[in-house]
Scaffold this motif. Structure first.
Motif, short mmCIF file in Angstrom:
data_model
loop_
_atom_site.label_atom_id
_atom_site.label_comp_id
_atom_site.label_asym_id
_atom_site.label_seq_id
_atom_site.Cartn_x
_atom_site.Cartn_y
_atom_site.Cartn_z
N ALA A 102 25.05 -35.09 -30.74
CA ALA A 102 25.47 -34.27 -29.60
C ALA A 102 24.26 -33.76 -28.82
O ALA A 102 24.28 -33.69 -27.59
CB ALA A 102 26.33 -33.11 -30.08
N ILE A 103 23.18 -33.42 -29.56
CA ILE A 103 21.97 -32.94 -28.90
C ILE A 103 21.41 -34.02 -27.97
O ILE A 103 20.96 -33.73 -26.86
CB ILE A 103 20.91 -32.52 -29.95
CG1 ILE A 103 21.36 -31.24 -30.65
CG2 ILE A 103 19.55 -32.29 -29.28
CD1 ILE A 103 20.51 -30.85 -31.83
N PHE A 104 21.46 -35.25 -28.43
CA PHE A 104 20.94 -36.35 -27.60
C PHE A 104 22.02 -36.92 -26.66
O PHE A 104 21.87 -38.03 -26.16
CB PHE A 104 20.37 -37.45 -28.49
CG PHE A 104 19.10 -37.03 -29.18
CD1 PHE A 104 17.94 -36.85 -28.43
CD2 PHE A 104 19.06 -36.80 -30.55
CE1 PHE A 104 16.76 -36.45 -29.05
CE2 PHE A 104 17.89 -36.39 -31.16
CZ PHE A 104 16.74 -36.22 -30.41
N SER A 105 23.11 -36.14 -26.52
CA SER A 105 24.19 -36.50 -25.58
C SER A 105 24.82 -37.85 -25.86
O SER A 105 25.27 -38.54 -24.95
CB SER A 105 23.68 -36.46 -24.13
OG SER A 105 23.09 -35.24 -23.86
N LEU A 106 24.77 -38.28 -27.10
CA LEU A 106 25.43 -39.54 -27.45
C LEU A 106 26.93 -39.33 -27.59
O LEU A 106 27.73 -40.25 -27.38
CB LEU A 106 24.86 -40.10 -28.76
CG LEU A 106 23.37 -40.46 -28.73
CD1 LEU A 106 22.88 -40.82 -30.12
CD2 LEU A 106 23.11 -41.60 -27.76
N ILE A 107 27.30 -38.11 -28.03
CA ILE A 107 28.71 -37.76 -28.15
C ILE A 107 28.92 -36.39 -27.54
O ILE A 107 27.95 -35.66 -27.28
CB ILE A 107 29.18 -37.75 -29.63
CG1 ILE A 107 28.28 -36.82 -30.45
CG2 ILE A 107 29.19 -39.14 -30.22
CD1 ILE A 107 28.77 -36.57 -31.86
#
Lengths: 446, 144
Positions: free
Chosen positions: A245-250
């Motif tokens: 989530a931090i890396f905006s993958l999900i």
């Protein structure tokens, strides 16, 4: 393979090792109370205030980790049949490093001193890492791997994760390497500390001590076998989801959704514990059980708060939400259980060491006090009442800081002074009886 | 097949029940019934000890050749508990509830951790060592 060495008592560390940890805990509690008494409402503005972070670590490191480490060093030979290597040296060093490290960490939060911060991180890093290595060796050597041992192993790994994340966050390394989102990582640090280290250890210890203290039925077999490993794996998955989530993958909501699946595990533990205590055969009033019951209700309460906070954005956006969770989990669940456990561990250890000495000397002229002569029910009950009052005031302070925060600090301070006093009385009683036994040994040698 | 572990663990629970009832009665000041329950607890415990010390432990030692191992440790803890039992009995005679409850708290801790060691380690070991003869040993213990 017959495992005979594990039944030996000679491997228990000298009593001064666990006692130094136990006696230090209320002193940190005392400082926490003092901080709250002096600064009051400013500590309840937001969880991100440096002083609030300082107060949190006074309690988590100074009180909870302190007692948990001391108790583990003491209990591993008894509960798991495996002594900690070089326990005297490890115990002394860990105690010193964690005590000074925690003290410096708190002062660095409050003063913003970079030197105190760097020093505290190195001391805490060294102390917790040494503790981890020594306890890991003992836990790996265990031959009879009970469910408690499994939970302990996982809890200790969680402690290491908590430390590593704490060091990364505290040293500012993450922002230097371009990590923009620090806040979710603080949650991961918190998750491993509270749910992993404290939560899993609590669960594992419960399997042994809840049936033992109150003469209750055992925890259900399925629960003993699976709960701790499943929760640990669930935390690992949650951490990966958080990173994704931090890396905006999900989306951000996915780790939260996952947590909805993890939380019932802890709620189940609390409900089953309360239910077992209801079925206890030993019906007489017991102070440790009362502390424990507050802990279990706090777990349920905090879970409810978390659920509401993740359903309603109004609640989630109020600063009180996180503070309420913090008070519920760290004080309500953590401090309550630890405080209650001290009332069983300290008198029992005192009696146990003295009685062993008495038996080996065949000395019947010196009487060993019984457990309640080390800490009387009355003294423990008074402290319990004051502690409960302080907990209610802490909850009240979250909603109305300007009314209740100072008072909560005062009463928490008082509760810790009383706890300290009760422990000192027990230890001095231990010391005088021990002296009498030793002088008997000297006399009979003449 | 009944195992030594199951049978002896059941006997522990049996002693626990007497213990808890005696403690509760005495904490309520009911000395008459409390004394009777304490006697039942003391007798049940003593009977359990003699099954172990008289039959189970010597047989185990014979087969394993270990006399200084776990059985020795268990005997030492029996000595501790016998001393506590004697002190508790004196407290019952003097109807001193405060002293009794302090002693019973201590007794409970010693007894439970002792039982835990036996049920988790020693008894499973005896079941392993005796294998087919476990049932015969149990019969012999019941005769006591």
């Amino acid at each position: 393979m017959l495992n005979t060495a594990s039944l030996s008592l000679d491997q228990a560390p000298p009593i001064s090792i666990p006692f130094r940890f136990f006696l230090t805990a209320p002193l940190f509690g005392l400082v926490a109370g003092l901080l709250l008494l002096v600064y009051g409402p400013t500590l309840f503005l937001t969880r991100w205030a440096p002083m609030t972070l300082g107060l949190t670590h006074l309690i988590t490191l100074g009180m909870l980790a302190m007692v948990m480490c001391g108790a583990l060093l003491q209990m591993l030979p008894v509960l798991a049949g495996s002594p900690v290597p070089a326990v005297v040296m490890v115990g002394r060093l860990c105690h010193l490093l964690i005590t000074v490290g925690a003290g410096l960490l708190v002062s660095s939060f409050i003063t913003g001193s970079g030197i105190a911060n760097a020093l505290s991180l190195s001391l805490l890093g060294a102390g917790v890492f040494l503790f981890f290595i020594a306890v890991a060796v003992a836990l790996l050597r265990v031959k009879q791997v009970t469910h408690t041992v499994t939970a302990m192993r996982l809890a200790v790994i969680a402690f290491l994760f908590t430390l590593v994340l704490g060091l990364l966050l505290g040293s500012g390394v993450l922002s230097k390497v371009g990590f923009g989102h620090i806040a979710p990582l603080v949650d991961v640090h918190l998750g491993w500390g509270v749910l992993g280290w404290i939560g899993l250890l609590l669960i594992g210890i419960s399997y042994q001590v809840v049936p033992m203290f109150q003469v209750t039925p055992e925890y259900p077999m399925l629960m003993r076998r699976f709960l701790a490993p499943v929760l640990f794996m669930a935390l690992v998955v949650w951490t990966l989801l958080m990173l994704a989530a931090i890396f905006s993958l999900i989306g951000d909501f996915i780790p939260t959704l996952w947590m909805f699946l993890v939380l019932p595990g802890f709620m189940l533990y609390a409900v089953v514990t309360l239910r077992l205590q209801q079925q206890r055969k030993r019906r007489i009033p017991d102070i440790t059980m009362k502390f424990w019951r507050i802990g279990m209700f706090s777990i349920l309460f905090s879970s409810a708060v978390w659920i509401i906070g993740n359903v309603s954005t109004v609640v989630a956006n109020s600063p009180q939400y996180h503070l309420l969770l913090g008070v519920g989990l760290i004080a309500g669940a953590g401090v309550s259980v630890v405080n209650g456990m001290l009332y069983k561990i300290v008198p029992f250890l005192s009696w146990f060491h003295l009685q062993n000495r008495q038996l080996s000397l065949m000395c019947m002229t010196v009487q060993v006090p019984n457990m309640k002569e080390f800490i009387s029910d009355k003294a423990a009950r008074y402290q319990y009442n004051v502690y409960v009052a302080s907990l209610f005031l802490l909850f009240a302070a979250v909603t109305k800081p300007e009314w209740f925060a100072h008072m909560a600090g005062l009463v928490f301070l008082l509760s810790n002074i009383m706890l300290f006093r009760n422990l000192v009385i027990a230890m001095s009683r231990y010391y005088t009886t021990n002296q009498a036994l030793l002088s008997y040994a000297v006399d009979s040698d003449k | 097949m009944t195992t030594i572990t199951e049978t002896m663990a059941r006997d522990h629970r049996h002693c626990d029940e007497f213990f808890a009832e005696a403690e509760e009665l005495i904490s309520q000041g009911d000395w008459e019934q409390g004394r009777a329950k304490f006697n039942e607890f003391r007798d049940a415990t003593e009977n359990h000890f003699s099954m172990e010390e008289g039959i189970l432990f010597p047989k185990f030692e014979q087969r394993t050749g270990q006399t200084m191992g776990p059985t020795q440790m268990m005997r030492m803890e029996h000595t501790q508990m016998r001393q506590l039992l004697a002190d508790m009995e004196a407290a019952v005679t003097h109807e001193d509830d405060e002293r009794y409850l302090g002693l019973s708290e201590t007794m409970m801790m010693v007894m439970q951790q002792h039982n835990m060691k036996e049920e988790q380690m020693l008894y499973p070991m005896t079941d392993q060592v005796f294998a087919g003869d476990a049932e015969a040993t149990l019969q012999e213990m019941k005769m006591l």
